[in-house]
Design a protein around this motif. Structure first.
Motif, short mmCIF file in Angstrom:
data_model
loop_
_atom_site.label_atom_id
_atom_site.label_comp_id
_atom_site.label_asym_id
_atom_site.label_seq_id
_atom_site.Cartn_x
_atom_site.Cartn_y
_atom_site.Cartn_z
N PRO A 214 7.65 71.11 -65.17
CA PRO A 214 6.34 71.44 -64.45
C PRO A 214 5.26 71.80 -65.66
N ALA A 215 5.85 72.38 -66.72
CA ALA A 215 4.77 72.72 -67.73
C ALA A 215 4.19 71.47 -68.44
N LEU B 238 3.89 68.79 -66.71
CA LEU B 238 2.62 68.15 -65.99
C LEU B 238 1.50 68.75 -66.09
N SER B 239 1.46 70.41 -66.33
CA SER B 239 0.50 71.12 -66.58
C SER B 239 -0.46 70.70 -67.97
N LYS B 240 0.41 70.55 -68.94
CA LYS B 240 -0.07 70.07 -70.31
C LYS B 240 -0.75 68.84 -70.24
N ARG B 241 -0.09 67.85 -69.44
CA ARG B 241 -0.73 66.41 -69.31
C ARG B 241 -1.92 66.64 -68.54
N ALA B 242 -2.09 67.58 -67.62
CA ALA B 242 -3.16 67.62 -66.85
C ALA B 242 -4.57 68.43 -67.89
N GLU B 243 -4.06 69.07 -68.65
CA GLU B 243 -4.85 69.75 -69.71
C GLU B 243 -5.41 68.93 -70.61
#
Length: 118
Positions: free
Chosen positions: A72-73, A75-80
């Motif tokens: 999940p972290a 995925l969040s980093k990829r979005a950022e």
């Protein structure tokens, strides 16, 4: 290595892993355009940061095959990183577009000046 280049590599690797978790490091290196050793180094760094989990294929004939799963972290980093990458590419596009327009004006001006001399 600059922060921008590092972020670019991380973005590209995370993006590919999200779409193809079963990809080999060699294939990943080819896709991203970096050395195999660099891919290994980056994957270890992403794993240490908790952005990627590495899992063995249990039913695989080749027990050395792995799946690289974004946490999940991750995925969040990829979005950022996607957002940062997109903003930077759009700024580059705008700058390139302005440069093209300047060159077109210069070319038109040079043609009209050359036409008057003839």
């Amino acid at each position: 290595m600059t922060k921008v280049v590092e972020d670019d590599i991380h973005f590209r690797i995370l993006r590919i892993l999200e779409q193809h978790p079963e990809i080999s490091q060699r294939e990943l290196a080819g896709e991203v355009g970096i050395a195999l050793g660099k891919v290994n180094y980056v994957l270890n760094a992403l794993t240490d940061k908790g952005l990627v989990k590495i899992r063995n294929f249990r039913n695989s004939q080749n027990k050395l095959r792995y799946a690289y799963v974004l946490t999940p972290a991750g995925l969040s980093k990829r979005a950022e990183l996607t957002s940062v990458f997109l903003r930077r590419k759009m700024a580059e596009y705008d700058a390139l577009k302005a440069e093209i327009e300047d060159l077109k004006r210069e070319t038109s001006k040079a043609k009209s000046t050359a036409g008057r001399r003839s």
